[in-house]
Design a protein around this motif. Structure first.
Motif, PDB file in Angstrom:
ATOM      1  N   VAL A 191       1.285  -0.740  -0.678  1.00  0.00           N
ATOM      2  CA  VAL A 191      -0.093   0.028  -0.103  1.00  0.00           C
ATOM      3  C   VAL A 191       0.760   1.005  -0.423  1.00  0.00           C
ATOM      4  N   ALA A 201      -7.052   1.323   4.348  1.00  0.00           N
ATOM      5  CA  ALA A 201      -6.414   0.333   4.000  1.00  0.00           C
ATOM      6  C   ALA A 201      -6.068  -0.582   6.002  1.00  0.00           C
ATOM      7  N   VAL A 229      -4.762  -7.829   3.660  1.00  0.00           N
ATOM      8  CA  VAL A 229      -5.501  -6.478   3.439  1.00  0.00           C
ATOM      9  C   VAL A 229      -6.734  -6.150   2.993  1.00  0.00           C
ATOM     10  N   VAL A 245      -9.474  -3.414   2.002  1.00  0.00           N
ATOM     11  CA  VAL A 245      -9.194  -1.952   1.752  1.00  0.00           C
ATOM     12  C   VAL A 245     -10.830  -1.409   1.090  1.00  0.00           C
ATOM     13  N   GLN A 279      -7.056   0.387  -7.896  1.00  0.00           N
ATOM     14  CA  GLN A 279      -7.277  -1.302  -7.259  1.00  0.00           C
ATOM     15  C   GLN A 279      -6.825  -2.320  -8.036  1.00  0.00           C
TER      16      GLN A 279
END
Length: 582
Positions: free
Chosen positions: A253, A393, A413, A415, A423
């Protein structure tokens, strides 16, 4: 008398006797190190050949110099007895070729990625390397004032003696060796679970690659887990990416966020004290670390006014784009109240900051009145515009909690409100790494989809889970109590996670001695602690702290029969250290 320029020398920290020793690596010829009393008098320079048949053999006796020792990039003249040569060494100077005709290496400290050189990771830094040396010395029969090294530096539950949860290992064993599926030694629900996982694997084998975002079945199970955790708030498996522990997902991220040059370079707000993964990742990515301080006087509380101060100050030299939160806290052990989380979400929304919620300790909450609230749940319950626009996130892992399965490297994770095009880029970035370890994915499946009350394994699973968490709660309370009874040590309540981060008072003479040795004062304290007691903890300077304060981080994971003596021995050492330097 001849002189020779030998490129490739560097200064390396290496702990000894309560300090670090500068070491010049004169590859491939010599190792030049400052040895401690007992091996060499303090201040002695000692030569050792790095390999048989070195061009310059070690001298028969040490060459003596006096402190101060050389700092990075010095010019050092070394006179070798018995040799009519003088080696003129300049650490980091790779502009000359050695007179012996050796070609200069393509990859040197000067030519390597400078961002990597700036990376530091205190949890596995010099003090831990010294702990490994001490363990080796003990195995070789070297006499020490202790019989074992207690590595309280890292949150590795099973290394500290915690037993694995039976159901997790049963299913994993069946997945790794499917021939056991017909064995009566395994409960029926464990066999069913293993068959379900294997059916979702390529070739029905844990040894096959998965898709880059993780096995779809396990992503769907993770979504259902999040829904249960958050009281029925929906989770979309397409927004969940499995990862190699939480750390890998955090770095992924951050890679998406980092952009710009100079004053437009991405800045990321991180808590101080922080988990060094964040500072290390930002250094590697050449992003700007923006520190905001937790309030030690209020049990490491997060204050939005401090966030605003840090943000305003940073905007003069970078472009802050993200805000990292660790809840429950590492290394500080605080658990954030819902009101605090709401205030943080409003702040991030108003200031257009991407939120990163590190929630790997969500099962580790011990203090009365404390409760884990996920950022996802609070965000959705706040309603529009926060629930529909604020980017988030959130990260979880099998390494912590009651599981302690650090070595399998499983995590995810989720999001929220991420741009669909971004994405897709995230999916692409993950595909470069092929896939997370499939055994770690299988383990995550069992964590997010544990046995239900109707399953044969449920009673044992629940009993083991509750026993682990209850013992951790007792250890957290004991740690706080023992430290707060010791003069000169103050420890905030360990509300959650797996660590205490006590503040220690160090005498001015100790601070002065540390400075003479080129060490942070708390590093000096922790190194002396290790050398005299065998207790390995991490200095607070490796996590960040306010100027003029000193701390250390220690895990509360050692077994109870070892934890109390460890705490008492540490407190006694602090008292002795204080007397010595008063």
């Amino acid at each position: 008398m001849h002189s020779l320029w030998l490129p490739g020398a560097e200064l390396c920290p290496d702990g000894w006797g309560g300090a670090q020793r500068p070491r010049l690596l004169l590859q491939p010829f010599l190792s030049l190190s400052v040895g401690p009393a007992g091996r060499r008098e303090e201040g002695a320079l000692h030569f050792e050949p790095l390999c048989p048949g070195s061009l310059f053999p070690a001298p028969a006796h040490p060459v003596w110099t006096q402190p101060p020792f050389p700092r990075p990039n010095p010019a050092v003249l070394i006179f070798l007895p018995g040799l009519s040569s003088v080696l003129a060494l300049r650490a980091g100077d790779h502009s000359r070729v050695a007179m012996n005709g050796l070609k200069e290496k393509v990859l040197t400290l000067d030519t390597m990625n400078p961002c990597v050189r700036r990376v530091e990771y205190a949890v596995r830094g010099p003090i831990v390397l010294r702990a490994l040396e001490l363990e080796q010395e003990l195995r070789q029969g070297v006499k020490k004032p202790f019989t074992e090294v207690v590595r309280a530096n890292i949150g590795d539950a099973q290394a500290m003696g915690q037993k694995p949860i039976t159901f997790l290992r049963q299913v994993l064993a069946l997945c790794v060796h499917p021939d056991l599926l017909n064995s009566p030694d395994f409960p029926e629900d464990a066999r069913r679970r293993a068959e379900r996982i294997l059916q979702a694997c390529g070739g029905h084998s844990l040894g096959a690659y998965s898709v880059s975002s993780g096995i779809q079945l396990i992503r769907e199970d993770a979504a259902r887990y999040i829904e249960r955790r958050d009281g029925g708030i929906p989770a979309d498996p397409n927004n969940i990416f499995l990862s190699t522990g939480a750390s890998d997902a955090i770095v992924t991220v951050l890679k998406l966020l980092v952009a710009g040059e100079g004053p437009t370079r991405t800045g990321v707000l991180i808590p101080i004290p922080q988990y060094p993964l964040y500072s290390a990742a930002l250094a590697e990515l050449d992003a700007v670390q923006v520190d905001y301080y937790l309030d030690e006087e209020r049990a490491w509380a997060l204050d939005v006014a401090e966030l605003r101060r840090a943000l305003c100050q940073a905007r003069g030299h970078c472009c802050p784009r993200a805000l990292c939160i660790i809840n429950p806290g590492n290394p500080t052990g605080q658990v954030q109240a819902r009101e605090c989380i709401e205030a943080v979400i409003r702040f991030a929304f108003e200031e257009r900051l991407f939120l990163m919620a590190d929630e790997v300790y969500q099962d580790n909450v011990y203090a009365e009145g404390s409760r884990f609230h996920s950022f996802k749940k609070v965000l959705v319950e706040m309603g529009p515009p926060y629930s529909t626009q604020q980017e988030l996130a959130s990260f979880h892992s099998v390494s912590k909690g009651y599981m302690g399965e650090c070595g399998f490297r499983g995590g995810y994770v989720e999001v929220v409100n991420m741009d669909p095009a971004v994405q897709q880029q995230m999916q692409k970035l993950m595909s470069v790494r092929l896939c997370p370890p499939v055994p770690g994915q299988a383990l995550l499946h069992m964590v997010v989809s544990p046995p239900t009350p109707s399953d044969p394994s449920f009673a044992q699973f629940q009993a083991e889970r509750q026993a682990v968490l209850a013992e951790l709660a007792a250890k957290a309370k004991l740690t706080e109590q023992v430290f707060n009874q010791a003069p000169g040590i103050r420890c905030n309540p360990v509300q959650g996670a797996m660590y205490a981060f006590p503040r220690v008072q160090l005498p001015p003479r100790a601070v002065q001695r540390a400075q003479e040795l080129g060490l942070a004062p708390d590093m000096f304290f922790c190194m002396r602690l290790l050398e005299e007691t065998g207790i390995c903890v991490v200095p607070g300077s490796g996590f960040g702290q306010r100027e003029g304060t000193y701390h250390f981080r220690m895990t509360i994971l050692p077994p109870m029969e070892k934890l109390r003596p460890l705490l008492e021995k540490l407190s006694q050492f602090h008292a002795k250290f204080t007397r010595e330097y008063s």
